[in-house]
Design an enzyme around this catalytic site. Structure first.
Site, mmCIF file in Angstrom:
data_model
loop_
_atom_site.group_PDB
_atom_site.id
_atom_site.type_symbol
_atom_site.label_atom_id
_atom_site.label_comp_id
_atom_site.label_asym_id
_atom_site.label_seq_id
_atom_site.Cartn_x
_atom_site.Cartn_y
_atom_site.Cartn_z
ATOM 1 N N CYS A 26 -0.772 -88.122 115.594
ATOM 2 C CA CYS A 26 -1.306 -89.326 114.114
ATOM 3 C C CYS A 26 -0.634 -90.599 114.401
ATOM 4 C CB CYS A 26 -0.069 -88.034 112.657
ATOM 5 S SG CYS A 26 -1.295 -89.519 111.746
ATOM 6 N N TYR A 77 1.181 -63.237 89.499
ATOM 7 C CA TYR A 77 0.634 -64.726 90.296
ATOM 8 C C TYR A 77 -0.216 -65.077 91.244
ATOM 9 C CZ TYR A 77 5.499 -64.905 89.155
ATOM 10 O OH TYR A 77 7.330 -65.015 88.377
ATOM 11 N N GLU A 98 -1.472 -64.315 85.739
ATOM 12 C CA GLU A 98 -1.558 -65.233 86.131
ATOM 13 C C GLU A 98 -1.347 -66.444 85.365
ATOM 14 O OE1 GLU A 98 -1.939 -68.813 87.477
ATOM 15 O OE2 GLU A 98 -1.791 -67.068 89.183
ATOM 16 N N CYS A 122 6.632 -69.304 99.479
ATOM 17 C CA CYS A 122 6.863 -70.060 100.550
ATOM 18 C C CYS A 122 8.074 -70.977 100.155
ATOM 19 C CB CYS A 122 5.561 -71.460 99.563
ATOM 20 S SG CYS A 122 5.975 -71.268 98.186
#
Length: 477
Positions: A77, A333, A354, A432
């Site tokens: 990039c 979630y 949720e 995550c």
């Protein structure tokens, strides 16, 4: 070697970067000190200045590269080093995978206390470039000048209207992106066209300094498997003349666009989210396939940004859940219901929980679209929804398997307590953030559960992000 007591802020040290911490910073060690150094790679020898001294660590900035890493490669990039999106693009991909695996293991051992847990080989991404299905670009009145541009001494424009990504560490300076390698190359052409249109319109970019201006964000989505494009221009106000000309130019130049939107927001927050949306051409959503399932994606929907790898991640969750067809599944979630629907064929019933009502609406609509009739979705804050355990058990039945996919910050302590009370036999925890994963697993495994294994999954090559799937089984009494 420098004595521990003599190291002070402002000192320069020669360091060898040993590994990468979660977040992408290089890690070196001097005596008993751990030194974190941004924009470095394992194997590099550097000279660095100490800029922060804390009780347990030092923070340093590179002043000179003494020798490169043996795993260092040329980044593809043109914006690498200025944009903070692809911190690891100059590190061989195999070493990126090794570093991310080490970060998961380190978090589990150091923060979670799991010494003997099985960590599977990391699942690499199928695509290394152009893998994102969504990118958000920001308008700004100020452009980031690269070190090379500054060194050239040329009289370069810094003020005007610019469209791109934020320079690392600056909320108000934009890198005028011309060639992002994370999304399809057509996206770069669309960004160029929108930037030129905005400049010719004569209206200014919005500024968070005075909260005046017109242009705010450009959000691009492309479904990888269905090949539909959404272009959403987000502005402060609605302008009929701008709308008419923008529609004409974009539809003529880019027939690939299947959803052309202009949205407005009065929010002062620098977030690409809109309150009002107008469909200028095409439809209001685009379709994407994950596995056998088709999902409608609206402009504000959350959806895994790596479509091809999302299928790999969900398949891992499905295998780890080990469903036989008769189980009652809770999906915490659940977002727009992608995992719930993905699991529906193997379960008797799935209930998704949720916090965002619009996501629940998306989930319900996706069930209708896919003719799934064994999923139910409940809107609300999980710590409140699960507080009355008896009510949940009465309404939705006792969960045999629980899927948990919390935000980066992990689970609220009350949610963890409720999970222990609901007592599913098996938990598949998708995370995550290895640090919050280790924290949550430690609490769950303190008395009731045992951690069987963890599988890292690389969803975002060249970035510091890492996903992991953990499998827990309820202990037998």
């Amino acid at each position: 070697m420098e004595n521990e007591k003599t190291i002070q802020k402002g000192d320069e040290l020669e360091l060898t970067i040993e590994d990468l911490a979660f977040g992408g910073q290089g890690v070196a060690r001097v005596d008993k000190w751990v030194v974190f150094v941004e924009r470095t790679l394992p194997g590099q020898k550097i000279r660095a200045r100490i800029v922060k001294k804390r009780k347990n660590y030092l923070q340093a900035h590179v002043t000179a590269l003494l020798s490169p890493s043996p795993h260092q490669i040329a980044p593809e990039c043109a914006h690498f080093g200025d944009c903070g999106g692809c911190l690891l693009q100059n590190l061989d991909y195999s070493q990126q995978l090794a570093a991310k695996t080490d970060q998961v293991v380190d978090a589990l051992q150091r923060l979670g206390g799991f010494r003997d847990v099985t960590v599977d080989p990391i699942i690499p991404s199928r695509e290394l470039y152009f893998y994102r299905n969504k990118m958000e670009f920001s308008f700004s009145r100020s452009r980031w000048l690269t070190p090379c541009e500054i060194a050239s001494g040329a009289d370069l424009t810094q003020e005007g209207l610019f469209l791109g990504l934020h320079a690392k560490g600056f909320y108000d300076k934009i890198i005028d992106i011309v060639d992002c390698r994370l999304i399809d190359p057509l996206a770069n052409e669309i960004v160029d066209a929108v930037r030129e249109f905005a400049r010719q319109s004569g209206l200014p970019a919005y500024s968070t300094r005075d909260h005046n201006g017109f242009y705010r964000f450009l959000v691009l989505r492309r479904s990888k498997r269905v090949d539909e494009w959404m272009v959403n221009l987000i502005t402060r106000d609605y302008n009929d003349l701008i709308v008419a000309e923008f529609t004409r130019q974009m539809t003529q130049r880019f027939p690939q666009i299947t959803s052309l939107l202009m949205s407005t927001t009065a929010s002062k927050a620098a977030v690409a989210f809109s309150e009002q949306e107008t469909v200028l051409a095409g439809k209001s959503t685009i379709d994407e396939k994950i596995g056998d399932w088709v999902f409608e994606i609206s402009s504000n929907s959350f959806f895994q940004t790596n479509s091809m790898q999302a299928a790999v991640l969900y398949e891992q969750v499905r295998r780890d859940a080990r469903l036989t067809g008769g189980e009652n599944v809770y999906d915490l979630y659940c977002g727009a219901g992608t995992i719930s629907i993905f699991m529906s064929r193997d379960a008797a019933r799935v209930t998704g929980f949720e916090a965002i009502p619009s996501a629940v609406n998306d989930a319900q609509r996706n069930c209708v679209r896919n003719r799934v009739d064994n999923c139910e979705f409940v809107a609300g804050d999980l710590k409140d929804l699960l507080a009355d355990t008896d009510f949940r058990l009465h309404q939705h039945g006792k969960p045999d398997v629980m899927i948990i996919d919390p935000p980066r910050s992990g689970m609220h302590s009350k949610t963890v307590e409720a999970i222990l009370q609901l007592a599913p036999q098996r938990i598949v925890h998708v995370s995550c953030n290895p640090t919050t994963l280790a924290r949550d697993l430690q609490i769950l495994c303190r008395t009731d559960y045992q951690l069987l294994k963890v599988t890292p999954v690389d969803m975002f090559p060249h970035t510091a992000h890492i996903e992991a799937v953990a499998v827990l089984e309820r202990k037998t009494s």
